[in-house]
Motif scaffolding. Structure first.
Motif, PDB file in Angstrom:
ATOM      1  N   ARG A 148      19.182  -4.374  17.916  1.00 53.50           N
ATOM      2  CA  ARG A 148      17.622  -5.024  18.087  1.00 53.50           C
ATOM      3  C   ARG A 148      16.778  -3.865  18.250  1.00 53.50           C
ATOM      4  NH1 ARG A 148      15.422  -9.607  20.732  1.00 53.50           N
ATOM      5  NH2 ARG A 148      13.440  -9.245  21.672  1.00 53.50           N
ATOM      6  N   GLN A 149      17.077  -2.796  19.097  1.00 54.36           N
ATOM      7  CA  GLN A 149      16.173  -1.607  19.073  1.00 54.36           C
ATOM      8  C   GLN A 149      15.829  -1.024  17.755  1.00 54.36           C
ATOM      9  OE1 GLN A 149      14.879  -2.300  22.125  1.00 54.36           O
ATOM     10  NE2 GLN A 149      14.323  -0.206  22.049  1.00 54.36           N
ATOM     11  N   GLN A 150      17.045  -1.002  16.758  1.00 51.09           N
ATOM     12  CA  GLN A 150      16.812  -0.393  15.476  1.00 51.09           C
ATOM     13  C   GLN A 150      15.953  -1.287  14.535  1.00 51.09           C
ATOM     14  OE1 GLN A 150      17.980   2.447  14.544  1.00 51.09           O
ATOM     15  NE2 GLN A 150      17.260   2.466  12.297  1.00 51.09           N
ATOM     16  N   ARG A 151      16.029  -2.402  14.696  1.00 52.93           N
ATOM     17  CA  ARG A 151      15.231  -3.439  14.100  1.00 52.93           C
ATOM     18  C   ARG A 151      13.682  -3.180  14.674  1.00 52.93           C
ATOM     19  NH1 ARG A 151      15.655  -9.818  14.466  1.00 52.93           N
ATOM     20  NH2 ARG A 151      14.855  -9.221  16.601  1.00 52.93           N
ATOM     21  N   ARG A 152      13.447  -3.109  15.848  1.00 50.30           N
ATOM     22  CA  ARG A 152      12.425  -3.157  16.419  1.00 50.30           C
ATOM     23  C   ARG A 152      11.548  -1.808  15.809  1.00 50.30           C
ATOM     24  NH1 ARG A 152      10.826  -3.098  22.962  1.00 50.30           N
ATOM     25  NH2 ARG A 152       8.582  -3.082  22.568  1.00 50.30           N
ATOM     26  N   ARG A 153      12.412  -0.629  15.637  1.00 44.53           N
ATOM     27  CA  ARG A 153      11.817   0.498  15.479  1.00 44.53           C
ATOM     28  C   ARG A 153      11.544   0.568  14.041  1.00 44.53           C
ATOM     29  NH1 ARG A 153      15.913   3.348  16.735  1.00 44.53           N
ATOM     30  NH2 ARG A 153      15.182   3.702  18.950  1.00 44.53           N
ATOM     31  N   ALA A 154      12.608  -0.091  13.137  1.00 47.08           N
ATOM     32  CA  ALA A 154      12.062  -0.236  11.771  1.00 47.08           C
ATOM     33  C   ALA A 154      10.686  -1.211  11.611  1.00 47.08           C
ATOM     34  CB  ALA A 154      13.327  -1.074  10.826  1.00 47.08           C
ATOM     35  N   ASP A 155      10.471  -2.179  12.109  1.00 47.95           N
ATOM     36  CA  ASP A 155       9.336  -2.859  12.409  1.00 47.95           C
ATOM     37  C   ASP A 155       8.161  -2.074  12.656  1.00 47.95           C
ATOM     38  OD1 ASP A 155      10.695  -5.172  11.281  1.00 47.95           O
ATOM     39  OD2 ASP A 155      10.501  -5.973  13.400  1.00 47.95           O
ATOM     40  N   GLN A 156       8.361  -1.311  13.611  1.00 50.86           N
ATOM     41  CA  GLN A 156       7.090  -0.224  13.842  1.00 50.86           C
ATOM     42  C   GLN A 156       6.742   0.603  12.978  1.00 50.86           C
ATOM     43  OE1 GLN A 156       8.479   1.158  17.817  1.00 50.86           O
ATOM     44  NE2 GLN A 156       7.787  -0.310  18.882  1.00 50.86           N
ATOM     45  N   LEU A 157       7.869   1.059  12.081  1.00 54.38           N
ATOM     46  CA  LEU A 157       7.620   2.130  11.156  1.00 54.38           C
ATOM     47  C   LEU A 157       6.891   1.418  10.038  1.00 54.38           C
ATOM     48  CD1 LEU A 157      11.137   4.325  11.155  1.00 54.38           C
ATOM     49  CD2 LEU A 157       8.629   4.836  11.848  1.00 54.38           C
ATOM     50  N   GLY A 158       7.409   0.189   9.763  1.00 53.95           N
ATOM     51  CA  GLY A 158       6.838  -0.460   8.690  1.00 53.95           C
ATOM     52  C   GLY A 158       5.175  -0.857   8.922  1.00 53.95           C
ATOM     53  N   ARG A 159       5.045  -1.303  10.132  1.00 52.19           N
ATOM     54  CA  ARG A 159       3.745  -1.418  10.552  1.00 52.19           C
ATOM     55  C   ARG A 159       2.761  -0.126  10.294  1.00 52.19           C
ATOM     56  NH1 ARG A 159       6.087  -4.866  14.131  1.00 52.19           N
ATOM     57  NH2 ARG A 159       5.910  -3.367  15.868  1.00 52.19           N
ATOM     58  N   LEU A 160       3.321   0.982  10.764  1.00 50.71           N
ATOM     59  CA  LEU A 160       2.881   2.273  10.800  1.00 50.71           C
ATOM     60  C   LEU A 160       2.288   2.674   9.460  1.00 50.71           C
ATOM     61  CD1 LEU A 160       1.531   4.776  12.202  1.00 50.71           C
ATOM     62  CD2 LEU A 160       4.102   5.940  12.051  1.00 50.71           C
ATOM     63  N   ALA A 161       3.483   2.571   8.446  1.00 48.29           N
ATOM     64  CA  ALA A 161       3.268   2.797   6.899  1.00 48.29           C
ATOM     65  C   ALA A 161       2.187   1.930   6.371  1.00 48.29           C
ATOM     66  CB  ALA A 161       4.596   2.481   6.357  1.00 48.29           C
ATOM     67  N   ALA A 162       2.192   0.682   6.912  1.00 46.47           N
ATOM     68  CA  ALA A 162       1.209  -0.354   6.172  1.00 46.47           C
ATOM     69  C   ALA A 162      -0.144   0.131   6.860  1.00 46.47           C
ATOM     70  CB  ALA A 162       1.407  -1.528   6.762  1.00 46.47           C
ATOM     71  N   ALA A 163      -0.305   0.578   7.978  1.00 45.77           N
ATOM     72  CA  ALA A 163      -1.484   1.055   8.716  1.00 45.77           C
ATOM     73  C   ALA A 163      -1.912   2.583   7.786  1.00 45.77           C
ATOM     74  CB  ALA A 163      -1.620   1.341  10.129  1.00 45.77           C
ATOM     75  N   LEU A 164      -1.170   3.213   7.669  1.00 50.36           N
ATOM     76  CA  LEU A 164      -1.258   4.631   6.685  1.00 50.36           C
ATOM     77  C   LEU A 164      -1.956   4.286   5.552  1.00 50.36           C
ATOM     78  CD1 LEU A 164       1.519   6.896   8.164  1.00 50.36           C
ATOM     79  CD2 LEU A 164      -0.935   7.093   8.806  1.00 50.36           C
ATOM     80  N   ASP A 165      -1.173   3.266   4.946  1.00 47.90           N
ATOM     81  CA  ASP A 165      -1.719   2.786   3.528  1.00 47.90           C
ATOM     82  C   ASP A 165      -2.991   2.164   3.280  1.00 47.90           C
ATOM     83  OD1 ASP A 165       0.726   3.610   2.420  1.00 47.90           O
ATOM     84  OD2 ASP A 165       1.558   1.823   2.230  1.00 47.90           O
ATOM     85  N   ALA A 166      -3.625   1.453   4.525  1.00 47.12           N
ATOM     86  CA  ALA A 166      -4.672   1.018   4.500  1.00 47.12           C
ATOM     87  C   ALA A 166      -5.860   2.002   4.904  1.00 47.12           C
ATOM     88  CB  ALA A 166      -4.983  -0.023   5.742  1.00 47.12           C
ATOM     89  N   GLU A 167      -5.381   3.072   5.629  1.00 47.26           N
ATOM     90  CA  GLU A 167      -6.336   4.213   5.986  1.00 47.26           C
ATOM     91  C   GLU A 167      -6.455   5.015   4.730  1.00 47.26           C
ATOM     92  OE1 GLU A 167      -6.449   7.981   9.091  1.00 47.26           O
ATOM     93  OE2 GLU A 167      -4.992   6.571   9.264  1.00 47.26           O
TER      94      GLU A 167
END
Length: 381
Positions: A148-167
């Motif tokens: 569960r923690q690994q999936r949560r970390r992967a989701d956070q990294l995905g959101r961070l990547a999306a935010a970086l792409d938007a920036e």
């Protein structure tokens, strides 16, 4: 819980049914009724877990106790595997503050199973053995938590990547806007100012010099073209700067008379023939047809001089046809007039966009350009 996660307990229920049917046939020391009862409870819990993960897994953990009530002290292999999987799956799909209930229910069921076995004098695993084996429910629960923690970390990294792409896209748009503004300034400084000065000078010449009617008409046409060019240039600058400016008149076949008036003023005798009923054309086709005519007439002036020229505009049912035919150079060949040499290539590109055809080449006397624009194709462009 995602759609894929909802299917996990349903698939597990199918495997449990298979285990419940086959296990008593391959293990004679097991009591079939007890195995089937425990399997039924486990399957019910798996089916419920598809909609209510915590309640379903807690019910599945009672399969141990259900088998004990029918004389089977230790759980069957299929039920035991299901209980381990249920603890891990509950930890993976439910918050830790609630999912810990699953291994607790399993251990309570194991203790109760031993107590029932002692009361009914059923030979089998002791209380210590059941507590030992049920403690592994917690290990399965910890593994589920880690997943569960690994999936949560992967989701956070995905959101961070999306935010970086938007920036990054925001920065690229800012750089593009700055570059467009710079180009706009350069275009304005290098071209618009010079054209404006030439227009003013033409106006001064016309107002101060004594000119015959023909020369005055040519200069008047040049002055008007210069003013329109300045307006178009300002429109281009406005587009580059993303600012609103008065739009220049849109090139259109409706303005064909103005185009012919300009070339006549420059000394080119032109006759216009229009066939068919004009219809509403897609804007991009209308502009392209106008530009092809404009380029063809400009080429006549450039290469043939004041040669008698005929322009045909035909509105067919499924196409628009434009044609420019001249009679060839009159007298000595005209002096070369500035041009980039890509006029014919540009005309072909404009026609090709619509899947049309362009025929251009010399005749016995003169030169002919004929362009056909399919109207149906233009609608989809």
């Amino acid at each position: 819980m995602s759609r894929v996660e909802r299917w996990v307990p349903l698939v597990a229920a199918g495997f449990l049914v298979a285990f419940g049917v086959l296990e008593p046939l391959t293990s004679p020391d097991l009591r079939p009724a007890a195995v089937w009862a425990g399997t039924a409870v486990a399957v019910a819990g798996a089916l419920l877990a598809a909609a209510r993960p915590l309640a379903g897994t807690a019910l599945l953990m009672l399969a141990f106790l259900a088998q004990s009530l029918l004389g089977q002290v230790g759980p069957s292999g299929g039920v035991l595997l299901a209980m381990f999987a249920a603890c891990g799956w509950a930890a993976f799909t439910v918050a830790p503050a609630r999912s810990w209930i699953t291994p607790v229910v399993g251990q309570v069921g194991a203790v109760a199973s031993s107590a029932i076995g002692a009361l009914l004098a059923i030979p089998g695993a002791s209380l210590a053995d059941n507590i030992f084996f049920s403690s592994f429910f917690w290990l399965a629960w910890v593994v589920g938590l880690a997943a569960r923690q690994q999936r949560r970390r992967a989701d956070q990294l995905g959101r961070l990547a999306a935010a970086l792409d938007a920036e990054r896209e925001t920065r690229e748009r800012a750089v593009l806007a700055e570059e467009r503004a710079r180009i706009a300034r350069e275009v304005h400084d290098a071209v618009a100012h010079s054209v404006s000065v030439m227009v003013l000078q033409l106006g001064v010449v016309r107002s101060t010099a004594r000119l015959d009617e023909g020369v005055d008409g040519v200069l008047a046409g040049l002055e008007r073209l210069g003013r329109e060019t300045v307006v178009e240039m300002r429109g281009l600058v406005g587009i580059l700067r993303d600012t609103e400016v008065p739009a220049a008149p849109e090139p259109s076949l409706d303005r064909l008379d103005e185009l012919l008036a300009d070339v006549r003023a420059a000394g080119l005798p032109v006759e216009l023939t229009v066939r068919g009923e004009p219809s509403h054309l897609p804007r991009i086709l209308d502009v392209s047809a106008y530009r092809v005519l404009q380029e063809a007439l400009t080429n006549v002036l450039r290469h043939a001089g004041p040669s008698p020229t005929r322009v045909l505009l035909e509105h067919a049912r499924d196409a628009v046809v434009v044609e420019v035919v001249d009679d060839g150079p009159v007298g000595d060949p005209p002096a070369p007039v500035g041009g980039d040499g890509h006029g014919l290539v540009g005309m072909r590109e404009r026609v090709a966009v619509f899947g049309g055809s362009l025929e251009a080449g010399p005749r016995d006397t003169g030169y002919a350009v004929r362009a056909r624009f399919p109207v149906r194709t233009a609608v989809s462009v």
